[in-house]
Design an enzyme around this catalytic site. Structure first.
Site, PDB file in Angstrom:
ATOM      1  N   LEU A 115      53.289 110.973  54.810  1.00 30.29           N
ATOM      2  CA  LEU A 115      53.904 110.936  56.116  1.00 30.29           C
ATOM      3  C   LEU A 115      54.277 112.046  56.651  1.00 30.29           C
ATOM      4  CD1 LEU A 115      55.727 107.801  54.404  1.00 30.29           C
ATOM      5  CD2 LEU A 115      53.735 107.927  56.023  1.00 30.29           C
ATOM      6  N   GLY A 117      55.462 112.913  60.029  1.00 33.33           N
ATOM      7  CA  GLY A 117      56.281 112.339  61.510  1.00 33.33           C
ATOM      8  C   GLY A 117      57.161 113.066  61.736  1.00 33.33           C
ATOM      9  N   GLY A 118      57.949 113.601  60.753  1.00 35.51           N
ATOM     10  CA  GLY A 118      59.099 114.487  60.838  1.00 35.51           C
ATOM     11  C   GLY A 118      59.436 115.631  61.267  1.00 35.51           C
ATOM     12  N   ASN A 250      56.047 110.735  51.117  1.00 38.07           N
ATOM     13  CA  ASN A 250      56.657 111.360  52.023  1.00 38.07           C
ATOM     14  C   ASN A 250      56.069 112.951  51.732  1.00 38.07           C
ATOM     15  OD1 ASN A 250      58.003 109.305  52.985  1.00 38.07           O
ATOM     16  ND2 ASN A 250      60.181 109.927  51.943  1.00 38.07           N
ATOM     17  N   LYS A 394      65.326 117.621  51.080  1.00 41.63           N
ATOM     18  CA  LYS A 394      65.947 117.052  52.547  1.00 41.63           C
ATOM     19  C   LYS A 394      66.836 118.134  52.914  1.00 41.63           C
ATOM     20  CE  LYS A 394      64.289 113.064  52.168  1.00 41.63           C
ATOM     21  NZ  LYS A 394      62.963 112.607  53.089  1.00 41.63           N
TER      22      LYS A 394
END
Length: 506
Positions: A115, A117-118, A250, A394
């Site tokens: 993933l 997209g961030g 992720n 993060k």
């Protein structure tokens, strides 16, 4: 009874007239939105682009309509039906069958999706988060590519590497992946959907044309992966290549590597969907968990829990696991549930205030999470995996850990130093001075040795010298207008440092 989707904790007792009013208001809002979306589609001139855009808006309208209906209905979960998962609903990793001689056959049926997209904005970076340098000059993307390359080389297979980008990351990612063209790896990319932000007060879309400014749109969460895979045609491409299974995670979870035992377990149990969970610690009590809901496996997020039951939800005794967002899908089953319109994932209304044309406006983004789809697949269940499979980056506190001597890199895989006692990472809390990667690097140009560290807290203007060793519990606090420089070669063990300490270079 279905697990209700939304901030749930409200008790509704409505009269028939109130329901009638709500239903009328819902119908008007839906009809108005439909007209606005048709207008947006009319601004697309190219026939092929218009067809794709219309499909996207149809999917958005379906989500929006469901949001309106649930808002009017005021549904919530029945806590009496919530139970800890049964043993067959969450299987222990240690009990699953080890992959044997069929590993290569199964790998030939696998694709890996990250993933992507961030953006890296929360860590002070421009562009996709996946291109942030993590360790030894390697970005998240570099490490993922190295892992798949090694897998393909070791087993003589061809596991494709798939990236689900967003409109925020697609262009930059396309430029970056050109450097892998000479590598032994097939890279496929596609975009998740682009949905219009909605005015909170009027429930009308913020954009007026299909090519309106980028800040008037949003990517609708990773729950969109099922429809985006299908609508992009990527799922057909993979199935045509003989791929049946997809491992999704992720891109910032450095522990999410292909595990042959889990793949073997999925094939042997005919599971259409697997979710990797791991044991909760005090830091994870707010994470989503799998539950038994009226005899069915469901994902439960903290936002869905009635206020009076939040502490019970956080209980490590009743709900021992949390969702790592490492997910395994059976591709033909994904195609089936999408084409049959069977997906009805819990809606996450993300309400925020944004700057738009010089003014603050209140908007709603309707999002979904891929974990919530578990209830739509056959033989779906969780696997309680070792903590090493959950290593997200993060914040810069996480970055300090993965850059340190606590870990090493082996074929793109981040592995904990075997000399680390207990096999768990220390707790690291860095203050506001370390929030952005550039500031973090300026304050800590050389990562300290932390093999024997248990807890580190640093706040204020603190600079760490070179060849520093931290052990036990170390707390360093520079109060306002003060600065603390930790000298080169320092060994700090079980200490608290406060005040002002400047080291002058001679």
């Amino acid at each position: 009874m279905d697990l209700a989707p939304r901030p749930l904790g409200r008790q509704h007792s409505k009269s028939q007239s109130a329901f009638a009013f709500d239903n009328t208001a819902t119908s008007i809002a839906a009809s108005t939105m439909k007209n606005e979306l048709n207008h947006l589609a009319s601004t697309v001139k190219d026939p092929l682009a218009k067809k794709a855009f219309q499909k996207e808006m149809d999917n958005f309208f379906s989500l929006f309509s469901r949001y309106l209906q649930e808002d009017a209905r005021g549904s919530e979960i029945n806590w009496d039906l919530v139970e800890s998962p049964k043993p067959e609903q969450v299987v222990e990793y240690d009990t699953i069958t080890e992959a044997g001689g069929l590993s290569r056959d199964y790998l030939n049926k696998l694709a890996v999706l990250k993933l992507n997209g961030g953006l890296g904005t929360t860590m002070g970076c421009v562009g996709p988060k996946s291109i942030i340098e993590v360790r030894d000059g390697n970005s998240f993307l570099d490490l993922s590519v190295r892992q798949i390359e090694h897998l393909n080389r070791k087993y003589n297979v061809n596991v494709p590497f798939v990236l689900m980008n967003s409109f925020n990351t697609d262009e930059a990612t396309a430029k970056v992946i050109k450097k892998y063209e000479a590598h032994k790896i097939d890279i496929l990319t596609f975009n998740q959907s682009r949905y219009p932000r909605v005015h909170k007060e009027t429930l009308l879309p913020v954009p007026h044309t299909a090519d309106s400014a980028i800040d008037e749109w949003y990517p609708p969460g990773h729950g969109d992966v099922f429809e985006a895979l299908t609508n992009s045609g990527i799922i057909d491409t993979l199935i045509a290549q003989g791929k049946e299974y997809l491992f999704v995670s992720n891109i910032d979870n450095l522990g999410a590597v292909v595990d042959l035992n889990i793949l073997n377990h999925m094939v042997e149990t005919n599971a259409e969907y697997l979710m990797e969970l791991t044991n909760k610690t005090k830091a994870d009590v707010k994470g989503g968990t799998l539950i038994d809901y009226d005899g069915n496996v469901r994902l439960l997020e903290i936002a869905q829990v009635p206020p009076q039951h939040v502490e019970e939800f956080k209980s490590i005794k009743k709900f021992k696991y949390f969702n790592t967002n490492n997910l395994w899908f059976h591709l033909p089953s994904v195609k089936r549930v999408v084409n049959n319109h069977e997906l009805s994932m819990e809606i996450i209304p993300n309400k925020k205030t944004i700057k738009h044309k010089g003014e603050n406006i209140n908007i709603i983004q309707l999002e979904t999470a891929a974990g919530a789809a578990i209830r739509h697949f056959k033989n779906a269940h969780g696997v309680n995996v070792p903590r090493r499979r959950f290593l997200p980056v993060k914040t810069c506190s996480d970055l300090l850990l993965v850059k340190s001597d606590l870990y090493s890199i082996n074929h793109g895989q981040v592995e904990m130093n075997p000399r680390r006692f207990g096999g768990t990472a220390p707790l690291v809390k860095l203050g506001a001075h370390f929030k952005k990667v550039a500031d973090f690097s300026a304050h800590i140009p050389s990562i300290p040795k932390i093999l024997e560290l248990d807890h580190l807290t640093i706040t204020g203007d603190v600079n760490i010298g070179r060849n520093v060793t931290l052990k036990g519990t170390v707390i360093i606090v520079a109060s306002d207008a003060n600065r603390i420089d930790i000298p080169n070669g320092s060994v700090l063990e079980n200490c608290v440092i406060t005040g002002n300490l400047n080291i002058l270079e001679h």
